[in-house]
Scaffold this motif. Sequence first.
Motif, PDB file in Angstrom:
ATOM      1  N   PRO A  41       0.780  -1.343  -0.005  1.00 17.95           N
ATOM      2  CA  PRO A  41      -0.067   0.006   0.024  1.00 17.95           C
ATOM      3  C   PRO A  41       0.936   1.379   0.126  1.00 17.95           C
ATOM      4  O   PRO A  41       1.774   1.417   0.642  1.00 17.95           O
ATOM      5  CB  PRO A  41      -0.678  -0.144   1.351  1.00 17.95           C
ATOM      6  CG  PRO A  41      -1.023  -1.609   1.509  1.00 17.95           C
ATOM      7  CD  PRO A  41       0.451  -2.072   0.848  1.00 17.95           C
ATOM      8  N   ARG A  42       0.594   2.232  -0.935  1.00 20.00           N
ATOM      9  CA  ARG A  42       1.211   3.338  -0.858  1.00 20.00           C
ATOM     10  C   ARG A  42       2.659   3.465  -1.529  1.00 20.00           C
ATOM     11  O   ARG A  42       3.142   4.275  -1.130  1.00 20.00           O
ATOM     12  CB  ARG A  42       0.913   4.089   0.315  1.00 20.00           C
ATOM     13  CG  ARG A  42      -0.361   4.335   0.648  1.00 20.00           C
ATOM     14  CD  ARG A  42      -0.534   5.058   2.180  1.00 20.00           C
ATOM     15  NE  ARG A  42      -0.035   4.345   3.073  1.00 20.00           N
ATOM     16  CZ  ARG A  42      -0.733   3.226   3.678  1.00 20.00           C
ATOM     17  NH1 ARG A  42      -1.986   3.099   3.078  1.00 20.00           N
ATOM     18  NH2 ARG A  42      -0.111   2.701   4.735  1.00 20.00           N
ATOM     19  N   LYS A  43       3.067   2.216  -1.919  1.00 17.07           N
ATOM     20  CA  LYS A  43       4.262   2.017  -2.408  1.00 17.07           C
ATOM     21  C   LYS A  43       4.492   1.825  -3.927  1.00 17.07           C
ATOM     22  O   LYS A  43       3.313   1.154  -4.519  1.00 17.07           O
ATOM     23  CB  LYS A  43       5.028   1.038  -1.691  1.00 17.07           C
ATOM     24  CG  LYS A  43       5.418   1.506  -0.273  1.00 17.07           C
ATOM     25  CD  LYS A  43       6.424   0.531   0.385  1.00 17.07           C
ATOM     26  CE  LYS A  43       6.745   0.918   2.042  1.00 17.07           C
ATOM     27  NZ  LYS A  43       7.670  -0.039   2.611  1.00 17.07           N
ATOM     28  N   GLU A  44       5.568   2.081  -4.431  1.00 14.04           N
ATOM     29  CA  GLU A  44       5.844   1.355  -5.903  1.00 14.04           C
ATOM     30  C   GLU A  44       5.922   0.018  -5.967  1.00 14.04           C
ATOM     31  O   GLU A  44       6.118  -0.719  -5.163  1.00 14.04           O
ATOM     32  CB  GLU A  44       7.077   1.932  -6.490  1.00 14.04           C
ATOM     33  CG  GLU A  44       7.143   3.567  -6.624  1.00 14.04           C
ATOM     34  CD  GLU A  44       6.079   4.040  -7.584  1.00 14.04           C
ATOM     35  OE1 GLU A  44       5.262   5.129  -7.341  1.00 14.04           O
ATOM     36  OE2 GLU A  44       5.976   3.549  -8.738  1.00 14.04           O
ATOM     37  N   ARG A  45       5.596  -0.563  -7.319  1.00  5.89           N
ATOM     38  CA  ARG A  45       5.806  -2.078  -7.220  1.00  5.89           C
ATOM     39  C   ARG A  45       7.344  -2.359  -7.542  1.00  5.89           C
ATOM     40  O   ARG A  45       7.913  -1.531  -7.820  1.00  5.89           O
ATOM     41  CB  ARG A  45       5.030  -2.325  -8.915  1.00  5.89           C
ATOM     42  CG  ARG A  45       5.296  -3.763  -8.779  1.00  5.89           C
ATOM     43  CD  ARG A  45       4.384  -4.150 -10.311  1.00  5.89           C
ATOM     44  NE  ARG A  45       5.303  -3.515 -11.410  1.00  5.89           N
ATOM     45  CZ  ARG A  45       4.651  -3.395 -12.435  1.00  5.89           C
ATOM     46  NH1 ARG A  45       3.045  -3.912 -12.850  1.00  5.89           N
ATOM     47  NH2 ARG A  45       4.892  -2.850 -13.480  1.00  5.89           N
ATOM     48  N   GLU A  46       7.780  -3.322  -6.803  1.00  8.97           N
ATOM     49  CA  GLU A  46       8.908  -3.900  -6.621  1.00  8.97           C
ATOM     50  C   GLU A  46       9.153  -5.218  -7.090  1.00  8.97           C
ATOM     51  O   GLU A  46       8.250  -6.048  -7.038  1.00  8.97           O
ATOM     52  CB  GLU A  46       9.720  -3.438  -5.327  1.00  8.97           C
ATOM     53  CG  GLU A  46       9.024  -4.256  -4.084  1.00  8.97           C
ATOM     54  CD  GLU A  46       9.534  -4.144  -2.799  1.00  8.97           C
ATOM     55  OE1 GLU A  46      10.426  -3.505  -2.541  1.00  8.97           O
ATOM     56  OE2 GLU A  46       9.226  -4.706  -1.934  1.00  8.97           O
ATOM     57  N   PHE A  47      10.403  -5.438  -7.339  1.00  6.23           N
ATOM     58  CA  PHE A  47      10.917  -6.816  -7.895  1.00  6.23           C
ATOM     59  C   PHE A  47      11.105  -7.645  -6.669  1.00  6.23           C
ATOM     60  O   PHE A  47      11.779  -7.288  -5.833  1.00  6.23           O
ATOM     61  CB  PHE A  47      12.145  -6.436  -8.774  1.00  6.23           C
ATOM     62  CG  PHE A  47      12.975  -7.858  -9.189  1.00  6.23           C
ATOM     63  CD1 PHE A  47      14.067  -7.993  -8.033  1.00  6.23           C
ATOM     64  CD2 PHE A  47      12.597  -8.811 -10.112  1.00  6.23           C
ATOM     65  CE1 PHE A  47      14.731  -9.318  -8.596  1.00  6.23           C
ATOM     66  CE2 PHE A  47      13.176 -10.012 -10.045  1.00  6.23           C
ATOM     67  CZ  PHE A  47      14.324 -10.319  -9.249  1.00  6.23           C
ATOM     68  N   VAL A  48      10.766  -8.773  -6.735  1.00  2.00           N
ATOM     69  CA  VAL A  48      10.946  -9.825  -5.746  1.00  2.00           C
ATOM     70  C   VAL A  48      11.806 -11.069  -6.208  1.00  2.00           C
ATOM     71  O   VAL A  48      13.080 -11.027  -5.640  1.00  2.00           O
ATOM     72  CB  VAL A  48       9.554 -10.293  -5.263  1.00  2.00           C
ATOM     73  CG1 VAL A  48       9.919 -11.498  -4.338  1.00  2.00           C
ATOM     74  CG2 VAL A  48       8.720  -9.495  -4.839  1.00  2.00           C
ATOM     75  N   ALA A  49      11.540 -11.631  -7.180  1.00  3.84           N
ATOM     76  CA  ALA A  49      12.264 -12.686  -7.682  1.00  3.84           C
ATOM     77  C   ALA A  49      12.234 -12.964  -9.131  1.00  3.84           C
ATOM     78  O   ALA A  49      11.334 -12.671  -9.579  1.00  3.84           O
ATOM     79  CB  ALA A  49      12.180 -13.706  -6.841  1.00  3.84           C
ATOM     80  N   THR A  50      13.162 -13.653  -9.813  1.00  2.00           N
ATOM     81  CA  THR A  50      13.082 -14.096 -11.359  1.00  2.00           C
ATOM     82  C   THR A  50      13.480 -15.186 -11.550  1.00  2.00           C
ATOM     83  O   THR A  50      14.801 -15.870 -10.637  1.00  2.00           O
ATOM     84  CB  THR A  50      13.581 -13.055 -12.074  1.00  2.00           C
ATOM     85  OG1 THR A  50      13.223 -13.280 -13.472  1.00  2.00           O
ATOM     86  CG2 THR A  50      15.214 -12.666 -12.060  1.00  2.00           C
ATOM     87  N   ILE A  51      13.079 -16.352 -12.577  1.00  2.00           N
ATOM     88  CA  ILE A  51      13.593 -17.396 -12.830  1.00  2.00           C
ATOM     89  C   ILE A  51      13.755 -17.392 -14.383  1.00  2.00           C
ATOM     90  O   ILE A  51      12.778 -17.185 -15.013  1.00  2.00           O
ATOM     91  CB  ILE A  51      13.014 -18.535 -12.175  1.00  2.00           C
ATOM     92  CG1 ILE A  51      13.890 -19.887 -12.449  1.00  2.00           C
ATOM     93  CG2 ILE A  51      11.727 -18.598 -12.470  1.00  2.00           C
ATOM     94  CD1 ILE A  51      13.270 -21.242 -11.685  1.00  2.00           C
TER      95      ILE A  51
END
Length: 116
Positions: A41-51
């Motif tokens: 909430p109230r934050k930018e979307r952020e990267f978590v993980a990739t494969i």
Amino acid sequence: QVQLVEAGGGLVQAGDSLRLSCVVSGRALTGFDMAWFRQAPRKEREFVATITTSNSTHYADSVKGRFTISRDNAKNTVYLQMNSLKPEDMAVYYCAAGNGRLYAYWGQGTRVTVSS
């Protein structure tokens, strides 16, 4: 038409675990690099993980050592195993499919709530 459907979110307590899943339809998973992102909430979307298609993984520093991304190409499904959850992990988690760092396809998101 490529579609991504996430599942597995919910309400947990700090320290608990959850496993998110993302089922891809319309194209074989083998052709995609996959990723998880999140937006609090109230934050930018952020990267978590990739494969990647070759099973190379990369994680955000904030989840390294606690989260594990994996893929089952036979089931056209990507997973995000989340352990030792913290209140700051609370967000809507999105699955994304693409190539390289270009993610053309996104799911609708699944909400993770972590109580302290």
